[in-house]
Write an enzyme that holds these catalytic residues in place. Sequence first.
Site, short mmCIF file in Angstrom:
data_model
loop_
_atom_site.label_atom_id
_atom_site.label_comp_id
_atom_site.label_asym_id
_atom_site.label_seq_id
_atom_site.Cartn_x
_atom_site.Cartn_y
_atom_site.Cartn_z
N LYS A 82 0.82 -1.20 0.00
CA LYS A 82 0.00 0.00 0.00
C LYS A 82 0.86 1.26 0.00
O LYS A 82 0.48 2.27 -0.54
CB LYS A 82 -0.92 0.01 1.21
CG LYS A 82 -2.00 -1.06 1.12
CD LYS A 82 -3.02 -0.91 2.22
CE LYS A 82 -4.12 -1.95 2.04
NZ LYS A 82 -5.16 -1.85 3.05
N ARG A 83 2.01 1.16 0.63
CA ARG A 83 2.83 2.37 0.74
C ARG A 83 3.64 2.65 -0.53
O ARG A 83 3.79 3.78 -0.93
CB ARG A 83 3.75 2.28 1.95
CG ARG A 83 3.24 3.14 3.10
CD ARG A 83 4.10 3.02 4.34
NE ARG A 83 4.11 1.65 4.84
CZ ARG A 83 5.21 0.93 4.98
NH1 ARG A 83 6.38 1.42 4.67
NH2 ARG A 83 5.15 -0.31 5.45
#
Length: 460
Positions: free
Chosen positions: A246-247
């Site tokens: 996600k990052r």
Amino acid sequence: MSVRVRIAPSPTGFAHLGTASTALYNVLFARQRGGTFVLRIDDTDIERNRPEYELLIYESLRWLDLGWDEGPDRGGPHQPYRQSERLDQYREQAERLLTDGKAYRCYCTPEELEAERKQAQLEKRPYKYSRRCLTNPPAGRAVSAVRFKVPGGEVTFTDMVRGEMKFDADLIGDFIIIKSDGYPTYQFASPVDDAVMKITHVIRGEEHLSNTPYQLMLIDALGYERPIAYAHMPLILAHDGAKLSKRRHPEANLILFREQGYLPEALLNYLALLGWNPGTPQELFTFDELVQKFSFERVQHAGARFDWEKLNWINGEYIRTLDDSELARRLQSFLPNLDVATIERAIPALKTRMHKLAQAVDYLDYLWSDPTPPVLEPDTSERVRAAIDALKDVSWEPAAIEAALEKAVQQSGVGKGKFYTPLRDVLTGKKVSLPIHYTLALLPREIALFRLQRATNPPD
Ligand code: GLU
């Protein structure tokens, strides 16, 4: 028998691309079979759940038009559909297993369990819980979890992607089904709900393949009917081949696709092809065609790498097939500074260049902002002046502007590129723009001519 499928996303972060992909495959299968699609919210992780993340799940699935038949917001015959509201059920089922001797209370502390694990490591054997609390529970302790007593043997099931699967359950240690805080583990809540909600086919990501034997043993122990089959869909990998993070990977975040102006129907088309192929060269499918053609036999086993280029191509194709008025409607939220009439006038030019709606902002922001005039070389300035002359009396629409400019280009003795690039720069502040005649025609004549003139007479 009517087909019932479900997705069970966890509201612990922004809506994930994997959720969209799993939802799509569930919906395609449900539609093929005239079945029911259930949305269950897997929110037993009390520390990480947020209601706003749950809303994001709804919002993104609605955006993709992957509607559900039963869910927390709609109810249904097996409500509630939020696991946090079903805790009594899980406890009841765990009690049943305890009473039947199929589960037992475990009083081990995390430190004791860690020590067991370390010991196994030291002895280079795979770790399995020692069953201390089954055979010789420590006395005088109040805090306990509930552990399932794994019956062992072989667990087999049908996977619609991978065929007949076989797992050796003797390798699986007794595992926790109710934590010491009274909450069920995923491994317990999920199969209980699948069974109670009469899910017939469990279609989910490959990361859950190894969970299936655990869950089937529980369904068997509870005396429930098993789902007919499972399908474990390939993992979506990031463009760099790594696990989607996600990052680090924007492609993990579903909402981002909307913000960038990917059309939901194009994204679904792309997602269908990411992991599945029709066996023909066809790449663009209406949703109904996908429903007709999709089959688990043609789903690949290996991870599917996200490919921006292909998505952009598909999205561009979808953009080009939209009606001009429909495209204008979809562009409105990206271009709040422009009225619909202006957007509509820009569309023929935008359509040839855009692969995502947000690009319209880059192409059109010169209409509501005034670019800093560039400093022109004398011969460039000369050509801009020639353009002004050519444009002065022309009717202010693309075709007439184009004809006038082409004449000026011929007279100038330089090529189109050399003639138009400074015009673009002066009008938009950019080297890349819509075709020059559109770039001009979309501005009111006075403003276009003002910008050109200003660049040829810079203040001292
Ligand atoms: N909450 C789990 C997930 O989002 C559900 C897995 C399942 O479908 O069983 O991965």
